[in-house]
Design an enzyme around this catalytic site. Structure first.
Site, mmCIF file in Angstrom:
data_model
loop_
_atom_site.group_PDB
_atom_site.id
_atom_site.type_symbol
_atom_site.label_atom_id
_atom_site.label_comp_id
_atom_site.label_asym_id
_atom_site.label_seq_id
_atom_site.Cartn_x
_atom_site.Cartn_y
_atom_site.Cartn_z
ATOM 1 C CE1 TYR A 155 -32.827 20.257 37.800
ATOM 2 C CE2 TYR A 155 -33.362 22.092 39.241
ATOM 3 C CZ TYR A 155 -32.826 20.830 39.053
ATOM 4 O OH TYR A 155 -32.323 20.136 40.114
ATOM 5 C CG ASP A 240 -37.895 16.865 34.716
ATOM 6 O OD1 ASP A 240 -36.910 17.466 35.166
ATOM 7 O OD2 ASP A 240 -38.741 16.296 35.448
ATOM 8 C CB ILE A 242 -40.162 16.492 38.342
ATOM 9 C CG1 ILE A 242 -39.893 16.127 39.797
ATOM 10 C CG2 ILE A 242 -39.998 17.978 38.106
ATOM 11 C CD1 ILE A 242 -38.494 16.486 40.289
ATOM 12 C CE LYS A 279 -38.350 19.765 42.876
ATOM 13 N NZ LYS A 279 -37.574 20.633 43.759
#
Lengths: 480, 490
Positions: A155, A240, A242, A279
């Protein structure tokens, strides 16, 4: 009073951080937005416009959330039913957060993991989205100059979130198409040793699982091996997660929280993860971020730091109510993956029919498309040239693999969950048309080859810096 | 689970220096008094003998106005039947420019607070996580680690955290004096600046809080001009925290730095910045609405990129945009709120005056600066702390000792008055009267009996509470996670 356009000798007037470009907005990742910005697709008003496929948003389940809102007026401090809470909530600024907020998040996160693990509400620390959570964690774990390893492609905004104001370094570990870009233990060992030998102080490893941009989940054995490695080296592992509730096909998502107990040498003091509702629930505007650490000192310190980015109290209350509604959560966690799977399948199947392959993905709001066959040479210049064709010719704003630090040219991340069905069909139609023309039209390939820069109208496409963008440019998205 | 100091891998500490240096400042006395309140909070019916919270700078006098507005404007919310049509687009909106209507409404509101004497450009409005986030972000933009900002003292204690903690920037207090009401003078600023520069410190700017916390006073126009002229000549930044701008309830009128810029010829707008929030003026601290307003284009641009680390929730942006765009509401609020603050302030100051307790003449803020020097046996900070413990445990009022604001002279206390109902205010005043009268009586006795045993006993730092538990000054480490002490900003 008119402000000055120049700040004189900026290097002395402002800080190094302000002047070092560490925000990362001069990267290609943000540039394609201009094309979209100037010519955004609309099914009726601008059917030839650029379709936005570079924004990782989950817009497939708004109806579920809207319905819940309509049926639960008490969750808001602004409705007749909820305004009795107005005073208390608007006045509430305790950085522990509303207890019910933390409890609801803990339950939700556990439910996403099939209740295979439990989360302690007292370890939940608020942050301003995952953007705030990742930066705060770096401030807690590393000093300026220290480094975190990160498997690449990754990312892009990690460059800003983890490095910019913290002074921490990011060392990418290039992963390979030959094994589907999965990080292997030997890749990690090798990168770690190399860093140490060059005198870098490695503080930890960051994993995004499910992966952005790959749209895949880490397999359990690999995750265990990575955790064992970090445990033995006594370095941190930050996950992460998410996209944890966007997993729509097997294998089932395995969180770091689940493998901890299976790795004997695991020291919880080195395990942390970050999360957000942006998300999974498609609520990026609410800025609900979570930092969860198994290290008490990190929880305590991060909580004090959360003052710099608390979640709005009215949002805490709303989220607490929503995620405490077991029925709603069950329905959402059943329906959302189903819709993602359908949309994903639609794209992948159609692309497959025209000979475009994608990495086999089972999660996320995007897929990793393989466009290598369209490159005349396997170079990043070619990738950028191809990207310009996709943006200006096909009129789809996708994200080039180089913007994710991908070591091999020719890959693109394509977001599919931020549009309605009609737009998806138009996008697919355009790709199909392009591929057909490509195969049938040698001249197209030749003209593409000689394409230096610029679109059909020969407008020069320089590396546009965001400075020229209007204040309403959507490029300036907090996280995408 | 235990936290190893060293990871044992030869790579040093497990956590960062920032995580372990204590510069978050929560070990200061400023936070210690909360425990007493925590354990024994006042409630008019359920616990009338409990500790009254007077250490929290909150504006609780006008909730009815904002509540009424809320009831009458359902469209401002994305959760009401009237407003839910906006739910998807708002819940999805994460552009760090913020909703245009939000920025416009804030700009208009800030202009209105200054009665149009300065106009604010909505494109210069940058969001932040309250003033806490605004302050830190601005410092990240203006200064490198080890650089310094000057700040007149006494000052808001959390500046130690906001300005210094993660940025590595230093704060150099400029001690102000009671002899001129703790107002910062130009000679003091010049002297502090010279001293810092001579000792090799890179001074990047000056931070002013105007209206002042903890003093409750506004800076006069001439002084503000002089200070701005100084910073302009020295080419250093001037950061003005104007978070209390709409709490000015009596003369002199508030003068913002935005108003004097054009009066200072050498002023370079690139060096002028304001931070603001709705937490105090509107009494909405839970909403975390912070603003950075800079006249430096690069700062606006960079701060905006940094705002990703603390954006305002989009539903809150919409709500605030609607509320502050309602001119009728804003007019009513900006008239009524100061009126109520003035009435409450007057009530306290008069009552205290009647028992011989003086306060700095204040015209703004949610607190007043109380002078208890005559209660100190010696003018020392130990005495101040001892007196404070008496106030917290015996009088049962959680006020804030001047030392927690870095006040260079002992004996002053900040007392918050706007965070309670009328009934509670009366109880607080009653207790103060009782305390003063008892003290006088004890003083009488002391004179009569020729000893001061009683007085000394009454100032004992330790006491046994009703459960026979010895209570001492506790560190925040002992506090439960639900401690209200852990406020974002107060």
């Amino acid at each position: 009073m008119v402000g000055c356009s120049s700040d004189g000798d900026g290097s002395k007037v402002l800080s190094k951080i302000a002047m070092n470009g560490g925000h990362g907005e001069d990267s290609p990742y943000f540039e394609g937005w201009k094309a979209y910005d100037n010519n955004p697709f609309h099914p009726t008003q601008n059917p030839n416009g650029v379709i936005q496929m570079g924004l990782s948003e989950n817009q497939l389940c708004f109806d579920l959330i809207e319905d819940w809102i309509k049926n639960n007026p008490k969750a808001s401090i602004c409705t007749a039913d909820g305004v009795e809470n107005f005073r208390n909530i608007t006045n509430f600024q305790d950085y522990h957060g509303l207890p019910e907020f933390r409890q609801a998040l803990a339950k939700f996160m556990a439910r996403i993991r099939g209740n295979r693990v439990e989360f302690d509400a007292d370890r939940i620390v608020m942050s301003s989205g995952c953007t705030g959570a990742s930066e705060t964690l770096m401030f807690c774990l590393a000093d300026p100059g220290d480094a975190f390893l990160v498997p690449s492609p990754y990312y892009p905004a990690f460059n800003r979130d983890l490095r910019w104001r913290t002074g921490v370094q990011l060392i990418p570990i290039s992963c390979h198409s030959s094994n589907n870009f999965q990080l292997t233990l030997s890749d990690l060992e090798s990168a770690y040793s190399k860093a140490i030998e060059s005198g870098v102080k490695v503080k930890g490893l960051i994993l995004t699982n499910p992966s952005n941009p790959l749209g895949t989940t880490s397999d359990v054995d690999t995750l265990k091996a990575l955790l064992e490695f970090t445990s033995r080296r006594k370095i941190h592992i930050v996950c992460d997660e998410i996209y944890s509730a966007t997993v729509f096909a097997p294998p089932v998502f395995t969180s770091i929280s689940e493998v901890m107990r299976e790795v004997e040498c695991c020291d919880p003091c080195f395990v942390h993860f970050i999360y957000s509702l942006s998300k999974d629930l498609g609520l990026p505007g609410f800025r609900v971020g979570v930092l969860y650490s198994y290290n008490d000192a990190v929880v305590s310190t991060a909580r004090k730091m959360s003052s710099f980015g608390l979640v709005s109290s009215q949002t805490q209350l709303l989220v607490a109510s929503m995620l405490s509604d077991g029925d709603f959560v069950e329905r959402f966690l059943g329906e959302s993956p189903r819709r993602l799977r359908d949309r994903h399948r639609k794209f992948v199947e159609v692309l497959g029919r025209v000979g475009i392959g994608c990495l086999k993905g089972n999660a996320g709001l995007f897929f990793w498309m393989d466009f290598r066959k369209f490159l005349e040479e396997e170079t990043f210049e070619e990738e950028m040239r191809l990207w310009r064709v996709i943006v200006h010719d096909i009129r789809l704003n996708v994200s080039p693999g180089s913007s994710f630090g991908c070591a091999e040219p020719g890959f693109f991340r394509v977001c599919f969950a931020n549009m309605d069905e009609v737009t998806a069909d138009v996008a697919l139609g355009r790709i199909g048309a392009f591929v057909t023309r490509w195969h049938g039209d040698k001249n197209l390939r030749l003209s593409f080859k000689s394409l230096k820069s610029g679109d059909e109208n020969n407008n020069s496409l320089s590396m546009t810096s965001p400075h020229v963008m209007s204040p309403r440019s959507p490029v300036v998205i907090a996280r995408n | 689970m235990g936290i190893p100091k060293d990871g044992g891998n030869g790579l040093g500490a497990v956590l960062s220096k920032i995580a372990t240096d204590g510069r978050h400042g929560e070990d200061s006395p400023y936070f210690d008094g909360w425990k007493a309140y925590e354990e024994n909070p006042f409630h008019p019916a359920q616990n009338p003998d409990g500790v009254i919270q007077m250490g929290l700078s909150e504006n609780g006098l006008c909730f009815d106005l904002t509540e009424d507005w809320m009831k009458s404007n359902p469209k401002a919310s994305i959760c009401t039947a009237e407003g839910v049509e906006n739910f998807s687009s708002i819940a999805n909106f994460q552009d760090y420019h913020g909703l245009p209507e939000f920025r416009q409404a804030i700009a208009r509101f800030m202009t209105r607070i200054r009665c149009g004497r300065a106009k604010f450009d909505s494109d210069r409005i940058v969001m932040s996580g309250g003033c806490t986030g605004a302050c830190e972000t601005l410092v990240f933009c203006l200064a490198d680690p080890e650089d310094a900002f000057l700040v007149p003292s006494p000052y808001y204690p959390a500046f130690n955290r906001d300005v210094r903690w993660r940025t590595g920037v230093q704060l150099i207090p400029i001690n102000c004096k009671s002899s001129n009401n703790f107002q910062l003078t130009l000679p003091e600023l010049e002297s502090a600046y010279e001293e810092a520069v001579e000792s090799g410190v890179n001074v990047k700017g000056l931070i002013l809080t105007n209206p002042s916390n903890p003093l409750g006073t506004t800076l006069d126009r001439t002084s503000l001009r002089e200070l701005l002229e100084f910073t302009s000549r020295k080419k250093i930044h001037l950061v003005c925290d104007e978070i209390y701008s709409a709490t000015v309830f009596s003369s002199p009128e508030f003068t913002s730095v935005s108003e004097v810029m054009h009066e200072v010829e050498c002023c370079d707008p690139n060096l002028v910045h304001i931070i603001y929030s709705l937490s105090k003026d509107m009494g909405l601290p839970g909403f975390r609405v912070g603003v950075i307003y800079s006249y430096n284009n690069t700062v606006v641009s960079i701060a905006r990129k940094m705002s990703s680390f603390g954006l305002v929730s989009s539903q809150t942006q919409l709500l605030v945009a609607s509320m502050l765009s309602d001119e009728e509401f804003v007019e009513k609020f900006l008239e009524e709120s100061p009126r109520r603050l003035r009435a409450r302030h007057r009530k306290f100051v008069r009552a205290l005056g009647e028992v011989g307790i003086g306060c700095l003449q204040g015209n703004a803020g949610l607190f007043f600066w109380m002078d208890l020097r005559h209660f100190l046996k010696e003018q020392t900070f130990e005495e101040e702390m001892r007196l404070w413990r008496v106030i917290v445990h015996d009088v049962r009022l959680n006020v804030s000792p001047g030392s927690s604001f870095g006040c260079p002279e002992p004996g002053f206390f900040r007392v918050c008055f706007a965070n309670m109902e009328e009934g509670t205010a009366d109880v607080a005043l009653g207790r103060i009267r009782a305390f003063v009268s008892k003290r006088e009586h004890d003083g009488e006795k002391k004179r009569k009996w020729g000893g001061n045993k009683m007085l000394r006993l009454s100032l004992k730092p330790l006491r046994y509470d009703e459960n026979n538990i010895l209570t001492t000054m506790s560190s925040p480490d002992m506090m439960s996670p639900r401690s209200p002490l852990v406020r974002a900003r107060n």
